[in-house]
Design a protein around this motif. Structure first.
Motif, PDB file in Angstrom:
ATOM      1  N   GLY A  73       5.071 -12.288  11.015  1.00  0.00           N
ATOM      2  CA  GLY A  73       4.972 -11.302  12.105  1.00  0.00           C
ATOM      3  C   GLY A  73       5.187  -9.857  11.697  1.00  0.00           C
ATOM      4  O   GLY A  73       5.327  -8.986  12.554  1.00  0.00           O
ATOM      5  N   TYR A  74       5.174  -9.575  10.403  1.00  0.00           N
ATOM      6  CA  TYR A  74       5.456  -8.213   9.949  1.00  0.00           C
ATOM      7  C   TYR A  74       4.177  -7.431   9.640  1.00  0.00           C
ATOM      8  O   TYR A  74       3.204  -7.997   9.142  1.00  0.00           O
ATOM      9  CB  TYR A  74       6.356  -8.234   8.707  1.00  0.00           C
ATOM     10  CG  TYR A  74       7.663  -8.929   8.965  1.00  0.00           C
ATOM     11  CD1 TYR A  74       8.550  -8.445   9.927  1.00  0.00           C
ATOM     12  CD2 TYR A  74       8.007 -10.097   8.288  1.00  0.00           C
ATOM     13  CE1 TYR A  74       9.749  -9.104  10.200  1.00  0.00           C
ATOM     14  CE2 TYR A  74       9.202 -10.757   8.548  1.00  0.00           C
ATOM     15  CZ  TYR A  74      10.062 -10.253   9.509  1.00  0.00           C
ATOM     16  OH  TYR A  74      11.234 -10.900   9.772  1.00  0.00           O
ATOM     17  N   ARG A  75       4.231  -6.139   9.910  1.00  0.00           N
ATOM     18  CA  ARG A  75       3.146  -5.231   9.521  1.00  0.00           C
ATOM     19  C   ARG A  75       3.319  -4.888   8.033  1.00  0.00           C
ATOM     20  O   ARG A  75       4.408  -4.484   7.617  1.00  0.00           O
ATOM     21  CB  ARG A  75       3.250  -3.958  10.374  1.00  0.00           C
ATOM     22  CG  ARG A  75       2.357  -2.840   9.935  1.00  0.00           C
ATOM     23  CD  ARG A  75       2.602  -1.604  10.794  1.00  0.00           C
ATOM     24  NE  ARG A  75       1.955  -0.440  10.225  1.00  0.00           N
ATOM     25  CZ  ARG A  75       2.278   0.805  10.525  1.00  0.00           C
ATOM     26  NH1 ARG A  75       3.216   1.055  11.421  1.00  0.00           N
ATOM     27  NH2 ARG A  75       1.658   1.812   9.957  1.00  0.00           N
ATOM     28  N   VAL A  76       2.247  -5.041   7.266  1.00  0.00           N
ATOM     29  CA  VAL A  76       2.301  -4.772   5.825  1.00  0.00           C
ATOM     30  C   VAL A  76       1.337  -3.633   5.490  1.00  0.00           C
ATOM     31  O   VAL A  76       0.161  -3.705   5.835  1.00  0.00           O
ATOM     32  CB  VAL A  76       1.905  -6.026   5.005  1.00  0.00           C
ATOM     33  CG1 VAL A  76       1.960  -5.741   3.506  1.00  0.00           C
ATOM     34  CG2 VAL A  76       2.808  -7.205   5.353  1.00  0.00           C
ATOM     35  N   GLU A  77       1.839  -2.604   4.824  1.00  0.00           N
ATOM     36  CA  GLU A  77       1.000  -1.495   4.367  1.00  0.00           C
ATOM     37  C   GLU A  77       1.155  -1.369   2.859  1.00  0.00           C
ATOM     38  O   GLU A  77       2.246  -1.078   2.365  1.00  0.00           O
ATOM     39  CB  GLU A  77       1.437  -0.170   5.018  1.00  0.00           C
ATOM     40  CG  GLU A  77       1.335  -0.146   6.520  1.00  0.00           C
ATOM     41  CD  GLU A  77      -0.092   0.053   7.034  1.00  0.00           C
ATOM     42  OE1 GLU A  77      -1.021   0.223   6.205  1.00  0.00           O
ATOM     43  OE2 GLU A  77      -0.261   0.048   8.266  1.00  0.00           O
ATOM     44  N   SER A  78       0.061  -1.602   2.127  1.00  0.00           N
ATOM     45  CA  SER A  78       0.114  -1.511   0.663  1.00  0.00           C
ATOM     46  C   SER A  78      -0.733  -0.331   0.200  1.00  0.00           C
ATOM     47  O   SER A  78      -1.856  -0.148   0.670  1.00  0.00           O
ATOM     48  CB  SER A  78      -0.428  -2.792   0.030  1.00  0.00           C
ATOM     49  OG  SER A  78       0.268  -3.912   0.521  1.00  0.00           O
ATOM     50  N   LEU A  79      -0.214   0.437  -0.742  1.00  0.00           N
ATOM     51  CA  LEU A  79      -0.924   1.647  -1.177  1.00  0.00           C
ATOM     52  C   LEU A  79      -2.000   1.347  -2.214  1.00  0.00           C
ATOM     53  O   LEU A  79      -2.957   2.094  -2.347  1.00  0.00           O
ATOM     54  CB  LEU A  79       0.080   2.662  -1.723  1.00  0.00           C
ATOM     55  CG  LEU A  79       1.207   3.038  -0.756  1.00  0.00           C
ATOM     56  CD1 LEU A  79       1.974   4.244  -1.280  1.00  0.00           C
ATOM     57  CD2 LEU A  79       0.686   3.313   0.652  1.00  0.00           C
ATOM     58  N   ALA A  80      -1.837   0.257  -2.955  1.00  0.00           N
ATOM     59  CA  ALA A  80      -2.899  -0.198  -3.871  1.00  0.00           C
ATOM     60  C   ALA A  80      -2.932  -1.712  -3.781  1.00  0.00           C
ATOM     61  O   ALA A  80      -1.902  -2.367  -3.903  1.00  0.00           O
ATOM     62  CB  ALA A  80      -2.614   0.231  -5.300  1.00  0.00           C
ATOM     63  N   ARG A  81      -4.130  -2.255  -3.550  1.00  0.00           N
ATOM     64  CA  ARG A  81      -4.265  -3.714  -3.422  1.00  0.00           C
ATOM     65  C   ARG A  81      -5.115  -4.216  -4.573  1.00  0.00           C
ATOM     66  O   ARG A  81      -6.324  -3.949  -4.635  1.00  0.00           O
ATOM     67  CB  ARG A  81      -4.911  -4.068  -2.080  1.00  0.00           C
ATOM     68  CG  ARG A  81      -4.087  -3.570  -0.901  1.00  0.00           C
ATOM     69  CD  ARG A  81      -4.700  -3.983   0.419  1.00  0.00           C
ATOM     70  NE  ARG A  81      -4.677  -5.428   0.564  1.00  0.00           N
ATOM     71  CZ  ARG A  81      -5.336  -6.087   1.519  1.00  0.00           C
ATOM     72  NH1 ARG A  81      -6.082  -5.424   2.389  1.00  0.00           N
ATOM     73  NH2 ARG A  81      -5.253  -7.398   1.589  1.00  0.00           N
ATOM     74  N   VAL A  82      -4.483  -4.939  -5.482  1.00  0.00           N
ATOM     75  CA  VAL A  82      -5.181  -5.445  -6.666  1.00  0.00           C
ATOM     76  C   VAL A  82      -5.815  -6.788  -6.318  1.00  0.00           C
ATOM     77  O   VAL A  82      -5.121  -7.743  -5.952  1.00  0.00           O
ATOM     78  CB  VAL A  82      -4.197  -5.596  -7.846  1.00  0.00           C
ATOM     79  CG1 VAL A  82      -4.902  -6.208  -9.049  1.00  0.00           C
ATOM     80  CG2 VAL A  82      -3.590  -4.245  -8.206  1.00  0.00           C
ATOM     81  N   ALA A  83      -7.146  -6.842  -6.440  1.00  0.00           N
ATOM     82  CA  ALA A  83      -7.873  -8.074  -6.102  1.00  0.00           C
ATOM     83  C   ALA A  83      -7.834  -9.071  -7.242  1.00  0.00           C
ATOM     84  O   ALA A  83      -7.733 -10.276  -7.019  1.00  0.00           O
ATOM     85  CB  ALA A  83      -9.317  -7.737  -5.747  1.00  0.00           C
ATOM     86  N   SER A  84      -7.935  -8.564  -8.476  1.00  0.00           N
ATOM     87  CA  SER A  84      -7.896  -9.473  -9.622  1.00  0.00           C
ATOM     88  C   SER A  84      -7.542  -8.711 -10.893  1.00  0.00           C
ATOM     89  O   SER A  84      -7.760  -7.503 -11.000  1.00  0.00           O
ATOM     90  CB  SER A  84      -9.250 -10.173  -9.805  1.00  0.00           C
ATOM     91  OG  SER A  84     -10.228  -9.219 -10.158  1.00  0.00           O
ATOM     92  N   LEU A  85      -6.991  -9.478 -11.825  1.00  0.00           N
ATOM     93  CA  LEU A  85      -6.673  -8.954 -13.153  1.00  0.00           C
ATOM     94  C   LEU A  85      -7.400  -9.855 -14.135  1.00  0.00           C
ATOM     95  O   LEU A  85      -7.210 -11.070 -14.119  1.00  0.00           O
ATOM     96  CB  LEU A  85      -5.165  -9.045 -13.414  1.00  0.00           C
ATOM     97  CG  LEU A  85      -4.267  -8.252 -12.476  1.00  0.00           C
ATOM     98  CD1 LEU A  85      -2.807  -8.651 -12.691  1.00  0.00           C
ATOM     99  CD2 LEU A  85      -4.437  -6.761 -12.690  1.00  0.00           C
TER     100      LEU A  85
END
Ligand code: G4P
Length: 200
Positions: free
Chosen positions: A169-181
Motif C-alpha cells: 500500500g505504499y507510494r514508491v518514487e524511484s529516481l532511476a529505474r534499472v531494467a536490466s544489467l
C-alpha cells in the motif's frame, strides 16, 4: 532523473546480472552536488505531503536523505543496524533480511524520535527486494505514524521490491529505474513504459 542516470551510465560498474556498483558517487565516495540535486527532486515529489520527518537506514541512505530533509525543512532520522540486541524498552525494533547479503539485520529507532502525529518520508539508496524499506515502514507503523511515501535513489526493477512495497500500500518514487544489467550494459526502464504503467 537524467543527471543521476547519466552518472550511473558513466561511473556504474556492473557485477554479474544482479549488482550495480556505484561506490564512486553514492556508496563509498559521495558526490555532494549530486546528492543535493537528488534531495531537491525528492523534496519536489513530496512537496504536497506535509512530511514531518525523513527516515532512512545507515549507512548509504544517509547522504541522499539528509539533502531531502534539508529541502523539506524537517529532521532526518536514520535507523541503526545491529546483529543482535538486548531488549530495550525505548527502541522500535524490526528485522530485515537481506537477500543480497544473505544476512538478517535487526534495525532500531529510538521511540523518542517518532510520534503518532508524524508523516514520514522513507528514503533509501537501493531498492532490491524491498525488505529494508518494509522494515522501516513497519517501524513507522509501530509508532502509530503514517508513511507518506518511499523515495528510492536507484531501483533495480528486475527485482521485486517495488511490487512488494506497492502491494503493502505504499507510494514508491524511484529516481532511476534499472531494467536490466547485462555485461557492461545498464538499461533503464523506458519513460513511456513508466507512464503507461501509471495509466493502467
Ligand atoms: P532490499 O532492502 O531492497 O531487500 O535489498 P537487500 O536487502 O537485498 O540489499 C542489502 C544491501 O545491499 C543494502 O545495503 C542495499 O543498498 C545493497 N544493495 C542491493 N542491491 C545492490 C546493488 O545492486 N548495488 C549496490 N551498490 N548495493 C546494493 P546495506 O547493507 O544497507 O549497506 P549500506 O547502506 O551500509 O551501504
Amino acid at each position: 532523473m537524467e543527471a543521476l542516470k547519466n552518472r550511473i551510465k558513466q561511473d556504474g560498474v556492473v557485477l554479474g546480472s544482479q549488482v550495480l556498483k556505484v561506490d564512486s558517487f553514492l556508496n563509498h565516495r559521495v558526490d555532494p552536488a549530486l546528492m543535493s540535486a537528488i534531495g531537491d527532486t525528492f523534496a519536489d515529489l513530496f512537496a504536497e505531503d506535509r512530511i514531518t520527518r525523513v527516515l532512512t537506514i545507515e549507512s548509504s541512505g544517509i547522504a541522499p536523505a539528509v539533502f531531502a530533509a534539508l529541502r523539506l525543512e524537517v529532521d532526518l532520522i536514520f535507523a541503526r543496524k545491529r546483529k543482535s540486541l538486548t531488549l530495550r524498552d525505548d527502541l522500535y525494533t524490526e528485522k530485515a533480511y537481506s537477500f543480497t547479503k544473505q544476512e538478517e539485520n535487526e534495525i532500531t529507532v529510538s521511540k523518542h524520535f517518532l510520534g503518532a502525529d508524524d508523516r514520514i518520508l522513507i528514503i533509501d539508496d537501493f531498492l532490491a527486494n524491498g525488505q529494508a524499506a518494509l522494515a522501516l515502514a513497519r517501524i513507522v507503523e509501530q509508532a502509530g505514524a503514517q508513511v507518506a511515501g518511499i523515495g528510492i535513489v536507484i531501483e533495480k526493477s528486475f527485482q521485486n521490491g517495488r511490487q512488494v512495497l506497492q502491494d503493502a500500500g505504499y507510494r514508491v518514487e524511484s529516481l532511476a529505474r534499472v531494467a536490466s544489467l547485462d555485461g557492461n550494459e545498464i538499461r533503464f526502464v523506458e519513460v513511456e513504459a513508466e507512464v503507461k504503467a501509471e495509466v493502467e
